[in-house]
Enzyme design. Structure first.
Site, short mmCIF file in Angstrom:
data_model
loop_
_atom_site.label_atom_id
_atom_site.label_comp_id
_atom_site.label_asym_id
_atom_site.label_seq_id
_atom_site.Cartn_x
_atom_site.Cartn_y
_atom_site.Cartn_z
N PRO A 62 17.15 -21.85 7.14
CG PRO A 62 17.35 -22.20 9.43
CD PRO A 62 17.46 -22.89 8.12
CG HIS A 63 17.31 -17.09 4.69
ND1 HIS A 63 16.77 -18.31 4.32
CD2 HIS A 63 16.67 -16.17 3.94
CE1 HIS A 63 15.87 -18.12 3.37
NE2 HIS A 63 15.78 -16.83 3.13
N GLY A 64 17.49 -14.71 7.61
CA GLY A 64 16.74 -13.54 8.02
C GLY A 64 15.91 -12.94 6.89
#
Length: 144
Positions: A62-64
């Protein structure tokens, strides 16, 4: 890149009832590590809604979103170990979440290093079965 992963950004034996809860745990470790603002965690959730961050072999990264760059103070990663797994939909179960926040184009290098490490199923198994944060740090230090 040495300070990317430290013991305080690794959560062992976590449990989450949803991928949203799991992503929040990974994001909160990045916040506590001083890498991102709390708003970045919401952007991680937004990114997951656009397309899954599950990459296979029991791993999600997960990342922005692209719009979340201003929420990043420094490059870092967090790791959350889920021995029981977290449902990421479509039959995909993640046992390891690797949260990423990267300044500028550093995310490309970080992602490629993580992809190389996680492409070996034995590395994923070692990380999922690790008993201490130090074991996980050693595994990732080999590949970074």
């Amino acid at each position: 890149m040495n300070n990317l992963l430290t013991a305080d950004k690794i959560m062992m034996n976590a449990k989450a009832s949803s991928k949203e809860e799991a992503i929040r745990l990974a994001g909160e470790l990045l916040v506590r590590g001083g890498h991102v603002s709390p708003a970045y965690v919401d952007k991680m959730q937004e990114r997951e809604q656009l397309a899954t961050t599950y990459i296979g072999s029991g791993v999600a990264i997960p990342h922005g979103t692209n719009e979340s760059k201003q929420e990043i103070q420094s490059t870092g990663i967090s790791i959350v170990q889920f021995p029981e797994g977290v449902d990421f939909g479509e039959g995909n179960v993640a046992y390891l979440l690797i949260g990423i926040a990267a300044v500028g184009d550093e995310h490309l290098e970080v992602l490629s290093n993580i992809a190389v490490i996680c492409s070996e199923e034995e590395n994923v198994t070692r990380a999922v079965q690790a008993k201490t944060p130090e074991e996980i740090i050693a595994l990732f230090a080999e590949g970074m």
